[in-house]
Design a protein around this motif. Structure first.
Motif, PDB file in Angstrom:
ATOM      1  N   ALA A 385       0.828  -1.206   0.000  1.00 37.17           N
ATOM      2  CA  ALA A 385       0.000   0.000   0.000  1.00 37.17           C
ATOM      3  C   ALA A 385       0.863   1.257   0.000  1.00 37.17           C
ATOM      4  CB  ALA A 385      -0.926  -0.002   1.219  1.00 37.17           C
ATOM      5  N   LEU A 386       1.918   1.261   0.807  1.00 37.06           N
ATOM      6  CA  LEU A 386       2.800   2.422   0.890  1.00 37.06           C
ATOM      7  C   LEU A 386       3.494   2.684  -0.440  1.00 37.06           C
ATOM      8  CD1 LEU A 386       4.094   4.592   2.728  1.00 37.06           C
ATOM      9  CD2 LEU A 386       5.884   2.911   3.252  1.00 37.06           C
ATOM     10  N   TYR A 387       3.947   1.633  -1.088  1.00 38.29           N
ATOM     11  CA  TYR A 387       4.629   1.737  -2.375  1.00 38.29           C
ATOM     12  C   TYR A 387       3.758   2.485  -3.389  1.00 38.29           C
ATOM     13  CZ  TYR A 387       6.877   0.095  -6.719  1.00 38.29           C
ATOM     14  OH  TYR A 387       7.479   0.012  -7.959  1.00 38.29           O
ATOM     15  N   HIS A 388       2.488   2.130  -3.446  1.00 35.62           N
ATOM     16  CA  HIS A 388       1.602   2.750  -4.432  1.00 35.62           C
ATOM     17  C   HIS A 388       1.048   4.082  -3.942  1.00 35.62           C
ATOM     18  CE1 HIS A 388       1.682  -1.477  -5.795  1.00 35.62           C
ATOM     19  NE2 HIS A 388       1.691  -0.910  -6.968  1.00 35.62           N
ATOM     20  N   THR A 389       0.874   4.224  -2.631  1.00 29.63           N
ATOM     21  CA  THR A 389       0.386   5.493  -2.096  1.00 29.63           C
ATOM     22  C   THR A 389       1.378   6.614  -2.370  1.00 29.63           C
ATOM     23  OG1 THR A 389      -0.940   4.443  -0.359  1.00 29.63           O
ATOM     24  CG2 THR A 389      -0.287   6.729   0.001  1.00 29.63           C
ATOM     25  N   GLU A 390       2.666   6.360  -2.136  1.00 26.91           N
ATOM     26  CA  GLU A 390       3.616   7.446  -2.347  1.00 26.91           C
ATOM     27  C   GLU A 390       3.770   7.779  -3.833  1.00 26.91           C
ATOM     28  OE1 GLU A 390       7.460   6.644  -0.739  1.00 26.91           O
ATOM     29  OE2 GLU A 390       7.558   4.598  -1.494  1.00 26.91           O
ATOM     30  N   ARG A 391       3.533   6.818  -4.712  1.00 21.80           N
ATOM     31  CA  ARG A 391       3.556   7.121  -6.140  1.00 21.80           C
ATOM     32  C   ARG A 391       2.316   7.919  -6.551  1.00 21.80           C
ATOM     33  NH1 ARG A 391       7.050   3.609  -5.083  1.00 21.80           N
ATOM     34  NH2 ARG A 391       8.793   3.150  -6.495  1.00 21.80           N
ATOM     35  N   PHE A 392       1.185   7.586  -5.961  1.00 26.74           N
ATOM     36  CA  PHE A 392      -0.031   8.343  -6.229  1.00 26.74           C
ATOM     37  C   PHE A 392       0.124   9.793  -5.743  1.00 26.74           C
ATOM     38  CE2 PHE A 392      -4.248   9.849  -4.887  1.00 26.74           C
ATOM     39  CZ  PHE A 392      -4.968   9.690  -6.070  1.00 26.74           C
ATOM     40  N   LEU A 393       0.637   9.957  -4.524  1.00 24.80           N
ATOM     41  CA  LEU A 393       0.847  11.299  -3.982  1.00 24.80           C
ATOM     42  C   LEU A 393       1.801  12.101  -4.867  1.00 24.80           C
ATOM     43  CD1 LEU A 393       1.200  10.567  -0.147  1.00 24.80           C
ATOM     44  CD2 LEU A 393      -0.759  11.580  -1.315  1.00 24.80           C
ATOM     45  N   ALA A 394       2.886  11.458  -5.271  1.00 24.88           N
ATOM     46  CA  ALA A 394       3.860  12.160  -6.117  1.00 24.88           C
ATOM     47  C   ALA A 394       3.250  12.552  -7.449  1.00 24.88           C
ATOM     48  CB  ALA A 394       5.090  11.266  -6.328  1.00 24.88           C
ATOM     49  N   TRP A 395       2.408  11.683  -7.987  1.00 26.02           N
ATOM     50  CA  TRP A 395       1.790  11.974  -9.291  1.00 26.02           C
ATOM     51  C   TRP A 395       0.843  13.169  -9.202  1.00 26.02           C
ATOM     52  CZ3 TRP A 395      -3.323  11.578 -11.141  1.00 26.02           C
ATOM     53  CH2 TRP A 395      -3.453  11.716 -12.535  1.00 26.02           C
ATOM     54  N   VAL A 396      -0.001  13.198  -8.161  1.00 25.26           N
ATOM     55  CA  VAL A 396      -0.986  14.279  -8.088  1.00 25.26           C
ATOM     56  C   VAL A 396      -0.375  15.595  -7.615  1.00 25.26           C
ATOM     57  CG1 VAL A 396      -2.938  12.718  -7.731  1.00 25.26           C
ATOM     58  CG2 VAL A 396      -1.727  13.644  -5.736  1.00 25.26           C
ATOM     59  N   LEU A 397       0.750  15.537  -6.905  1.00 29.90           N
ATOM     60  CA  LEU A 397       1.290  16.748  -6.304  1.00 29.90           C
ATOM     61  C   LEU A 397       2.554  17.277  -6.982  1.00 29.90           C
ATOM     62  CD1 LEU A 397       0.781  15.783  -2.548  1.00 29.90           C
ATOM     63  CD2 LEU A 397      -0.522  17.478  -3.870  1.00 29.90           C
ATOM     64  N   PHE A 398       3.265  16.427  -7.737  1.00 26.17           N
ATOM     65  CA  PHE A 398       4.517  16.859  -8.332  1.00 26.17           C
ATOM     66  C   PHE A 398       4.585  16.660  -9.841  1.00 26.17           C
ATOM     67  CE2 PHE A 398       5.908  15.851  -3.955  1.00 26.17           C
ATOM     68  CZ  PHE A 398       6.573  17.025  -3.634  1.00 26.17           C
ATOM     69  N   LYS A 399       3.555  16.057 -10.455  1.00 25.18           N
ATOM     70  CA  LYS A 399       3.692  15.660 -11.852  1.00 25.18           C
ATOM     71  C   LYS A 399       4.021  16.854 -12.739  1.00 25.18           C
ATOM     72  CE  LYS A 399      -1.293  15.782 -12.874  1.00 25.18           C
ATOM     73  NZ  LYS A 399      -2.428  14.986 -13.342  1.00 25.18           N
ATOM     74  N   GLN A 400       4.822  16.565 -13.747  1.00 30.26           N
ATOM     75  CA  GLN A 400       5.299  17.607 -14.653  1.00 30.26           C
ATOM     76  C   GLN A 400       4.432  17.687 -15.901  1.00 30.26           C
ATOM     77  OE1 GLN A 400       9.265  15.972 -15.098  1.00 30.26           O
ATOM     78  NE2 GLN A 400      10.088  17.329 -13.518  1.00 30.26           N
TER      79      GLN A 400
END
Length: 400
Positions: A385-400
């Motif tokens: 869950a953590l592996y995918h949660t941090e990728r989801f967070l990074a995508w919505v908050l940092f995506k270029q």
């Protein structure tokens, strides 16, 4: 009467092998009450330890125990335990493949390429790491503030905790809402997660709310909305970017996170992360889980002030699934297939409604997991869950 050491140790091995099997069995058995629910939650998350324990007794039965009746029982107990624990372990790669596929389906096949390298470099490199399981996941250094008063509705002090990265800066905000059947819990819950996320470049706000049955819905939602307004107003003080905010909740907290983010007049919310939260209170009351270790109908009555027959409109208003009439923030839903408090079918139903209404959503399901699976931070399910949660967070908050 003197008992020979080998006989004593054989009987001890039998007793311990049975205890190991008993613990392992809750990986597959549904828990009928709260005491056994604790075992059902924890057993799959520590399955590598249980596997080693069962394997040790299996070896003992083959090479040490000589009394045939005891040897046979230890052999059977340990073998069954091995098979149960092995079911979790051999399914980890398949589950990860399914979760990876769901992420790409919901966010786009190239979503990882949209995450800056400096952000992705800090994330967990593997969905499950056996070394991290035994050693623990490194949390890193953070700045931590407690007992920050943000409101006093009716004289009830509501406080929050704030976790910040070690370096001064301006960071996306992750607002964390604890679970507890709307009746209990505190801001220190899942503190390891809060510290880990803060260390990876987020300002984490763990907020409180008033509890049922003394305070009934919509008091809890009002408190969350008040907390969000406070955070936006004081964002600069806590080095938070109020325009890049995600709500993350567990169980009852996930329900409140969705409700708050889905309101037509909600403040700007970039995304919602729902860990095993109730989404359809009407259906949840009509068809409670079986077994039902927390008495779901009693919990809903305490939260909403009455039964479905007495307050049908309130059940509808309190159900996040009824707010899909306008564009909503991207939503990540994570459920356990064996959840006997909030069944995974409701998370799947929410995902389908979000997807069909044109909203971005990802549904992840963990086959062996029970409710509150992430209580064991370095456990099998939480690593996934953590592996995918941090990728989801990074995508919505940092995506270029």
């Amino acid at each position: 009467m003197f008992v020979k050491p080998k006989i004593f140790l054989s009987w001890l091995a039998l007793l311990l092998s049975f205890a190991s099997l008993f613990l392992s069995a809750w990986i597959i058995l549904p828990a009928p009450n709260m005491f056994l629910l604790t075992l059902a939650v924890g057993a799959p998350e520590v399955s590598p330890w249980l596997f080693l324990l069962n394997f040790s007794f299996f070896l003992l039965s083959l090479f040490y125990i000589r009394r045939r009746n005891l040897q046979g029982l230890v052999y059977i107990f340990s073998l069954i335990g091995l098979l149960i624990c092995g079911w979790v372990l051999v399914n980890i790669p398949l589950t990860q493949m399914q979760m990876d596929r769901a992420m790409k389906q919901g966010l786009g096949a190239n979503y990882l390429e949209q995450i800056p390298i400096q952000v992705s470099a800090k994330m967990q490199s593997h969905p499950f790491n056996l070394v991290n399981f035994f050693r623990g996941i490194a949390l890193g250094k953070t700045r931590h503030q407690k007992d920050i008063l943000f409101a006093s509705p009716g004289g009830v002090p509501l406080k929050m905790e704030v976790y910040q990265p070690p370096e001064i800066g301006k960071y996306p905000a992750v607002v964390v809402i604890y679970g507890g059947a709307w009746q209990y819990g505190n801001t220190h819950a899942n503190s390891e997660f809060n510290q880990y996320i803060a260390n990876h470049g987020y300002t984490v706000f763990a907020i409180a709310y008033r509890h049922a049955p003394q305070y009934q819905f919509p008091s809890q939602l009002d408190d969350v909305r008040t907390a969000l307004n406070f955070i936006r107003k004081h964002a600069a003080e806590y080095e938070a970017d109020s325009e890049r905010m995600v709500l993350l909740g567990r169980s009852a907290g996930a329900h409140l996170a969705m409700l708050a983010a889905y309101q037509p007049d909600a403040p700007p919310i970039r995304a919602v992360v729902n860990y095993y939260g109730p989404v359809n209170l009407t259906q949840g009351y009509k068809t409670p889980p079986n077994p039902d270790p927390i008495n779901s109908r009693a919990v809903l009555k305490a939260f909403l002030g009455g039964s479905l027959e007495e307050l049908p409109n309130r059940y509808e208003i309190a159900s996040p699934i009824n707010y899909l009439t306008h564009p909503l923030p991207p939503t990540l839903l994570i459920y356990g297939s064996r959840d006997h408090l909030v069944e995974a079918k409701y998370g799947r139903q929410m995902y389908e409604r979000l997807h069909n209404s044109g909203n971005t959503a990802v549904f992840l399901e963990i086959p062996w997991a029970e409710h509150a699976f992430d209580a064991v931070f370095n456990g099998v399910s939480n690593q996934l869950a953590l592996y995918h949660t941090e990728r989801f967070l990074a995508w919505v908050l940092f995506k270029q």
